[in-house]
Design a protein around this motif. Structure first.
Motif, short mmCIF file in Angstrom:
data_model
loop_
_atom_site.label_atom_id
_atom_site.label_comp_id
_atom_site.label_asym_id
_atom_site.label_seq_id
_atom_site.Cartn_x
_atom_site.Cartn_y
_atom_site.Cartn_z
N SER A 138 1.78 7.90 5.76
CA SER A 138 2.13 6.40 6.01
C SER A 138 2.74 6.00 7.24
O SER A 138 2.49 5.14 7.91
N THR B 201 5.96 -6.31 5.17
CA THR B 201 5.09 -5.64 6.06
C THR B 201 5.99 -4.97 7.29
O THR B 201 6.78 -5.86 7.99
N SER C 252 0.70 -1.18 -0.13
CA SER C 252 0.17 0.05 0.10
C SER C 252 0.98 1.29 0.05
O SER C 252 0.27 2.35 -0.40
N VAL C 253 2.19 1.15 0.47
CA VAL C 253 3.02 2.40 0.39
C VAL C 253 4.23 1.96 -0.76
O VAL C 253 4.92 0.64 -0.51
N ASN D 58 8.85 2.59 10.64
CA ASN D 58 7.53 2.91 10.61
C ASN D 58 7.25 3.59 11.91
O ASN D 58 7.18 3.12 12.99
N ARG E 184 2.42 -1.55 7.90
CA ARG E 184 2.24 -1.04 6.65
C ARG E 184 2.88 -1.91 5.62
O ARG E 184 4.08 -2.55 6.04
#
Length: 579
Positions: free
Chosen positions: A472, A565, A80-81, A492, A498
């Motif tokens: 994000s 992830t 997603s990023v 993160n 993420r």
């Protein structure tokens, strides 16, 4: 151009036989495809060495990556990023002194502590500072315990004019609770590290001889002679602008060379030149090359500051006449003495290093002085009250500081410190001091693991890394190895995991990538005292896995995309194989 696709695996001889037998034309499929332009790989070009790095790159060496043992791991179906790494956009060659640490005199004799020696050797700090901190200005390198020079007073005046016992340090001590100078040299030798030595400038102020400056400079020069070239970097004093330092304020009734009661940057610079002359002469006598640094203050003036702090930089830079080889700054980044939350801690590490560098460069320019290399020889955080300093967040904080120091063109950085005091979790130490309930002495704190794996995946050049979604919470840093691999660090800062997809530009890469996933546990709120690495945690109530140096990496093939992830308030540190 015709591209030939062989539908069946047949040898040249078999193919010849088929034609001899009159095989049908459609047994070999001829496919015509349009030309596809080859990807143009833009060559990487090293930038000009920044003046704030300078000679700190003299010890730079190319780094080769060795593929680790690994466990095959599933990857997200999509990211997603998106993070893009451009291997051609070199930001900086990475000075190996950027991974430095501070030792201190009270952390045992060190060399007789096998766990410490094992961990520090694995950590590979490259540089270790000594005797470090405010104790440097009350340290006599050639003295035995309780045998200070005759012109060193038993008590020294503090900022309030009260005479205090300074807790002198002794280089030739035989006490079993603190290290001698030779113990320090043995640590350097065993860990293959270089030294940073902070000489006793305070003695030039509180010494009671007729010429205390000459006496202190002579003491420093004799240390250079004893050192015999083992130490390349030397500092004249520690944070001497501060009212917490020995020598900031002196008892004028005992001073014999007319010095003022309070120290100024101009006076320090005058004394610095005396020290530098004596020390460089001593270095020449033993055939050594040394670099000598002067102390600067790290931020603009504020209302609470003393006049000494407010005028320090301008007075020093005007008077020193470019005689310093480099300048020294220290910073503890987060708001002073506050119970800062995780977001404040991580944000400070991302933003303050660049602000500090911009400020230091500006004051040097404004004074008309030459830009010099910059050493951040002490860094950590002020945050306290929630065990921030011994937490998983402190590990993320540490990675941010080191990465931003590279990006910001610092020549050297050294974390404060290797061992300190538990203080209910307000402890800067990289290792437990043995007073932490349920945790054995020399147990590595989470910061140790983050810094260990950071260096494991960082190459020798930092390159550009960008993220498509700033909100994000993902912050990327990337590097390349001379051996061809690409290292990517994904931090993160958000409270949710993420999925991240990494795309490489201007780089041919191999069939496999490897990664380590670091995250906190569910203890102590947002400041977990544990770090879990690829699913492996500590056997004690704090720290990380004991087998960190043999821990298998996660790995996956690159043809399905470089996707991972990144855990909430954690990190993934990965290396993409080279081709």
């Amino acid at each position: 151009m015709l591209k030939i696709k062989i539908l069946y695996q047949i040898s040249f001889l078999a193919l010849t036989s088929l034609f001899a037998l009159g095989c049908q034309k459609d047994e070999i499929e001829i496919i015509e495809e349009p030309d596809k332009p080859d990807e143009v790989i833009k060559p990487a070009v090293d930038p000009e060495i920044a003046k704030t790095v300078g000679f700190f790159l003299d010890s730079w060496l190319p780094i080769s990556f060795e593929a680790p043992l690994y466990t095959e791991e599933n990857i997200p179906t999509d990211g997603s990023v998106n993070v893009t790494v451009d291997a051609a956009e070199v930001l900086a060659k990475i000075p190996n002194g950027i991974y430095g640490h501070n030792a201190n005199t009270w952390m045992s004799t060190m060399v007789d502590q096998p766990l410490f020696m094992k961990h520090i050797t694995n950590l590979n700090p490259n540089v270790i500072r000594w005797p470090a901190g405010s104790g440097s200005d009350a340290y006599f390198w050639n003295a035995k315990t309780n045998e200070i020079p005759a012109d060193a007073p038993e008590k020294i005046m503090d900022k309030d004019g009260v005479l205090q016992n300074p807790g002198y340090g002794y280089g030739f001590t035989s006490d079993n609770w603190r290290a001698s100078l030779d113990n320090y040299y043995s640590v350097l030798s065993t860990t293959k590290s270089k030294g940073i030595i902070t000489v006793n400038y305070g003695y030039a102020r509180y010494g009671t001889s007729k010429n205390p400056v000459a006496a202190a400079a002579h003491l420093a020069a004799d240390w250079v002679r004893y050192d015999k070239g083992r130490t390349p970097y030397w500092e004249i004093g520690n944070e001497n602008f501060g009212d917490w330092e020995w020598g900031y304020r002196i008892d004028k009734s005992k001073n014999q060379d007319g010095q003022p009661e309070f120290l100024t940057g101009k006076l320090y610079a005058q004394h610095f030149k005396v020290f530098a002359d004596s020390m460089q002469k001593a270095a020449a006598e033993v055939g050594a090359t040394i670099r000598i640094g002067a102390v600067l203050y790290d931020a603009p003036s504020e209302g609470w500051q003393t006049n000494t702090v407010k005028t320090w930089n301008s007075g020093l830079l005007t008077e020193i006449a470019n005689r310093a080889d480099y300048y020294i700054v220290h910073n503890y980044f987060t708001p002073y003495d506050q119970n800062s939350n995780a977001s404040v801690v991580m944000d400070a590490a991302q933003t303050v290093p660049s602000k500090m560098m911009d400020y230091v460069k500006s004051v040097i320019t404004q004074s008309g002085a030459q830009q010099k290399p910059i050493s951040m020889s002490e860094w950590n955080m002020w945050a306290k009250g929630s065990k921030q300093q011994v937490s998983n967040i402190s590990g993320i904080f540490g990675v941010f500081v080191v990465a931003e120091a590279i990006k910001g063109n610092y020549g050297l950085a050294a974390r404060w410190d290797l061992l300190n005091s538990w203080a209910e979790g307000d402890d800067h130490g990289l290792f437990s001091d043995g007073r932490e309930p349920g945790v054995a002495k020399w147990t590595p704190r989470p910061s140790f693991y983050y810094l260990y794996f950071l260096q494991k995946v960082m190459g020798d050049r930092m390159v550009q890394a960008t993220v498509d979604q700033q909100i994000s919470g993902i912050k990327p840093y990337a590097s390349t190895f001379t051996s061809g691999e690409t290292g990517v660090v994904l931090l993160n800062t958000s409270s949710a995991p993420r999925a991240v997809k990494v795309q490489l530009k201007n780089k041919l890469f191999g069939e496999r990538f490897y990664w380590y996933k670091l995250e906190g546990d569910n203890d102590n709120g947002e400041f977990s005292r544990k770090v879990i690495i690829n699913g492996n945690g500590p056997a004690q109530v704090a720290g990380g896995p004991e087998n960190y140096n043999t821990l298998k990496a996660y790995s996956a093939i690159t043809k399905n995309g470089i996707k991972v992830t990144v855990p909430a308030r954690g990190a993934v540190m990965l290396v993409v194989g080279g081709k």
